[in-house]
Design a protein around this motif. Structure first.
Motif, PDB file in Angstrom:
ATOM      1  N   GLN A  10     -24.541  -8.760  33.523  1.00 15.17           N
ATOM      2  CA  GLN A  10     -24.321  -9.317  32.869  1.00 15.17           C
ATOM      3  C   GLN A  10     -23.754  -9.165  31.763  1.00 15.17           C
ATOM      4  N   ASP A  50     -19.316 -10.137  31.451  1.00 10.66           N
ATOM      5  CA  ASP A  50     -18.637 -11.349  31.284  1.00 10.66           C
ATOM      6  C   ASP A  50     -17.257 -10.919  31.583  1.00 10.66           C
ATOM      7  N   THR A  97     -11.482 -12.190  37.360  1.00 11.35           N
ATOM      8  CA  THR A  97     -13.116 -12.771  36.534  1.00 11.35           C
ATOM      9  C   THR A  97     -14.203 -12.254  36.699  1.00 11.35           C
ATOM     10  N   THR A 105     -18.194 -13.400  35.836  1.00  6.32           N
ATOM     11  CA  THR A 105     -19.037 -13.923  35.188  1.00  6.32           C
ATOM     12  C   THR A 105     -20.629 -12.867  35.413  1.00  6.32           C
ATOM     13  N   PRO A 106     -21.478 -13.016  34.919  1.00  7.75           N
ATOM     14  CA  PRO A 106     -22.627 -11.887  34.337  1.00  7.75           C
ATOM     15  C   PRO A 106     -23.393 -13.103  35.370  1.00  7.75           C
ATOM     16  N   GLY A 153     -15.356  -7.844  28.874  1.00  8.16           N
ATOM     17  CA  GLY A 153     -16.718  -7.704  29.551  1.00  8.16           C
ATOM     18  C   GLY A 153     -17.679  -6.177  29.032  1.00  8.16           C
TER      19      GLY A 153
END
Length: 123
Positions: free
Chosen positions: A60, A62, A91, A93-94, A113
């Motif tokens: 989870q 980022d 990059t 995302t979760p 993250g």
């Protein structure tokens, strides 16, 4: 406060080991937030070596990072995937899993993250 700050990952503010000795996260803290350097050993997979620590079904975090060496496959919960390697900025995302590709450790830096990454549930 001075205009220059210097820290070294070899003298990290915190080190978080992964399950089964499959790597570690070195974290340095700054007034702009934590930055992490992770070493993911061959055979490392988030769902095997961090999931038991994090207690979530998928990662989870980022991520905003850079791969120094080695390779990693990242697969989102929806099935989208990408492989990253040396020199790649990324990059993520979760909602993903990831694992080391090949027999070389994957070393990655992350500016976003890793602050809460691999923190035991309840900590």
């Amino acid at each position: 406060m001075t205009g220059i700050a210097r820290k070294n990952f070899d003298s990290a503010d915190e080190t978080r080991p992964f399950e089964d000795g499959k790597g570690k996260l070195d974290l340095v803290n700054s007034d702009r937030g934590p930055v992490g350097r992770a070493v993911f050993e061959p055979g490392w997979q988030w769902s095997k070596h961090v999931k038991p620590i994090a207690g979530t079904d998928s990662c989870q975090a980022d991520h905003v990072g850079y791969v120094v060496s080695g390779r990693m496959k990242i697969v989102m919960d929806d099935g989208a995937s990408e492989e990253v390697g040396p020199g790649d900025f990324f990059t993520v995302t979760p909602g993903h899993d990831a694992w080391v590709v090949g027999d070389e450790p994957c070393v990655a830096l992350d500016w976003n993250g890793f602050g809460g990454y691999a923190v035991p549930t309840g900590s």
